[in-house]
Write a protein that holds these residues in place. Structure first.
Motif, PDB file in Angstrom:
ATOM      1  N   CYS A 191      29.584   0.166  90.231  1.00  0.00           N
ATOM      2  CA  CYS A 191      28.668   0.892  89.391  1.00  0.00           C
ATOM      3  C   CYS A 191      29.584   1.883  88.499  1.00  0.00           C
ATOM      4  N   ASP A 196      27.471   2.356  80.953  1.00  0.00           N
ATOM      5  CA  ASP A 196      26.075   1.892  81.006  1.00  0.00           C
ATOM      6  C   ASP A 196      25.836   0.573  80.336  1.00  0.00           C
ATOM      7  N   ASP A 237      26.829   6.476  91.333  1.00  0.00           N
ATOM      8  CA  ASP A 237      27.161   6.538  90.058  1.00  0.00           C
ATOM      9  C   ASP A 237      26.379   5.964  88.837  1.00  0.00           C
ATOM     10  N   SER A 239      23.508   5.682  86.196  1.00  0.00           N
ATOM     11  CA  SER A 239      22.533   6.653  85.515  1.00  0.00           C
ATOM     12  C   SER A 239      21.070   6.346  85.969  1.00  0.00           C
ATOM     13  N   GLN A 243      19.083   3.163  87.470  1.00  0.00           N
ATOM     14  CA  GLN A 243      18.298   3.250  88.884  1.00  0.00           C
ATOM     15  C   GLN A 243      16.946   2.734  88.679  1.00  0.00           C
ATOM     16  N   GLY A 286      19.729  14.138  90.333  1.00  0.00           N
ATOM     17  CA  GLY A 286      20.711  13.233  89.674  1.00  0.00           C
ATOM     18  C   GLY A 286      20.447  11.756  90.382  1.00  0.00           C
TER      19      GLY A 286
END
Length: 465
Positions: A191, A196, A237, A239, A243, A286
């Motif tokens: 990741c 991204d 890690d 985003s 997720q 986060g």
């Protein structure tokens, strides 16, 4: 069974080794080669064994060293070991880490039964050079192996946590290879390695025309992991948008390619790893709470090396044998004072740092130089608790020189290394010139360099009689 199989018997008692060899060959299970537990790993590798038998006279520590050596030669090699020395018994007839416990006092029937079972597992399996080898004898490592053994056969999500370099990927591979999905693929997603946009297309795949440059359909890594295991490395890690997509995969076992209009189903087991504190990231917003709970079904925490320094000696033994065999070097001894410093060192990079240090030692054949590099790294991390100032001598390279270099603006470890190598080279040249009374031709022969090279180095270093 095939007579072409080579069976390596490791036993310190020649009579016992002959007894085992006679039983194996009489049963037509293969031809035997005998070796002692102290035999160099290169000698063991040259016999090209298909299976190894560790004799009953070997104590548990010696057996463990021999097992590690066999795993260097072939990670998936079946190994018979006495029941008392086996790390774990077989579970439902399936060996853990290809280790088959045997009770030598139960007679021929018991021994030959285990032998035939080991050969059967070998024939059913396939060569696996990436088969995981988890080295260690601490209670923490034993607990991790026991947990892996317990969860591997259950098709549930596992979260592996721990600092960088502790061996989280080894745990993931061990779970895969001890599960019923072991014949399927093990697919890794890193990741933290891609931004991204690229990560999304790499993981989920895309349809032709989904974006500029998408000239044909491409399956993602999720599809490639069908009927196998998906290893998501550094999931902390991810985003928040990605997720959410991973959460859908975990909940529905379905996803859509980029540019696709239909969902695809996938049957895969998920093992995730992170060096981050996910609970803290959840509190700070986060990391998604629902994704954390989906991942945290079974958690395996891998402790830092400094918290289990009882594992340092067997790890050093393993890496020394591994890289001496790989680089075709004679095995190096570890001086007691060096072993003490290695045990006391903080190991901020954990097992990965230890492995790299041992690899440099094998290549350079110099404990002092490699250990000094570690000390400098340690000093720059403002932890001087394990800095040896007198026990590790460094001829021709005083502490004062290192301190002065560290005060310079452009200080770097490479600069120190170049300085040390240059001074060591200068001392070697001066010594050769002194021994030959400045006969440059003879000095060049002593140093193993050409006459022209020696003249160039004498000029570069400004050496004079």
């Amino acid at each position: 069974m095939s007579d072409a199989l080579t069976v390596l018997i490791i036993e310190s008692d020649p009579d016992v080794a002959a007894w085992l060899s006679k039983k194996v060959e009489a049963a037509g299970l293969g031809s035997c080669t005998a070796a002692k537990p102290t035999s160099p790993i290169g000698e063991l590798a040259r016999s090209k064994p298909d299976i190894a038998i560790l004799g009953p006279s070997l104590d548990p520590d010696t057996s463990m060293k021999c097992i590690n050596n066999m795993k260097i030669i072939d990670p998936s090699m079946p190994i018979l070991v006495s029941h008392e020395s086996a790390p774990f018994p077989s579970l439902d007839g399936v060996p853990f880490e290809c280790i088959h416990p045997v009770k030598y006092d139960e007679g021929n029937k018991g021994f030959l039964g285990v032998m035939e079972s080991a050969l059967k597992h070998r024939e059913l399996g396939r060569p696996r050079p990436d088969y995981p080898v988890i080295v260690g004898q601490s209670d923490e490592v034993r607990a991790i192996k026991q947990k892996v053994r317990n969860v591997a056969t259950k098709d549930i999500t596992v979260l592996v946590t721990g600092e960088t370099g502790t061996g989280k990927e080894l745990i993931a591979r061990s779970i895969h290879y001890h599960s019923h999905r072991s014949e399927g693929p093990l697919v890794k997603i890193s990741c933290g390695a891609l931004p991204d946009e690229l990560l999304e297309s790499e993981v989920f795949g895309f349809q032709k025309g989904a974006f500029t440059g998408a000239h044909k359909n491409k399956p993602g890594r999720l599809e490639l992991a069908h009927n196998g295991t998906l290893f998501i490395d550094e999931i902390g890690d991810l985003s928040l948008p990605l997720q959410a997509k991973f959460l859908q995969v975990l909940e529905d076992k379905a996803f859509a390619r980029l540019g696709g209009i239909y969902d695809k189903t996938v049957d895969t087991r998920v093992v995730a790893a992170t060096n981050a504190d996910l609970q803290k990231k959840v509190r700070e917003g986060g990391f998604r709470k629902d994704l954390f709970y989906r991942l945290n079904v079974i958690r395996i925490n891998v402790p830092a090396l400094r918290e289990r320094n009882i594992d340092i000696p067997p790890l050093i033994h393993y890496f020394l044998n591994k890289y001496c065999l790989e680089l075709r070097k004679d095995l190096l001894e570890v001086p007691a004072r060096v072993l003490k410093h290695l045990n006391d060192y903080h190991w901020p990079g954990n097992i990965r740092e230890l492995e790299n240090a041992v690899r440099r030692v094998v290549a350079l054949r110099d404990w002092n130089f490699v250990f000094r590099e570690m000390v400098l790294d340690h000093t720059r991390l403002n932890d001087r608790s394990a800095v040896p100032e007198k026990d590790v001598p460094l001829p021709g390279w005083e502490e004062e020189k290192i301190r002065k270099l560290m005060q310079e603006n452009d200080f770097s470890l490479k600069k120190v290394s170049r300085g040390y190598v240059s001074e060591a080279e200068k001392n070697a040249i001066l010594d050769a010139l002194a021994r030959t009374k400045w006969n440059r031709k003879r000095a060049a022969e002593l140093l193993g360099v050409s006459y022209k090279t020696l003249l160039t180095r004498i000029e570069d270093l400004g050496l004079k009689p």
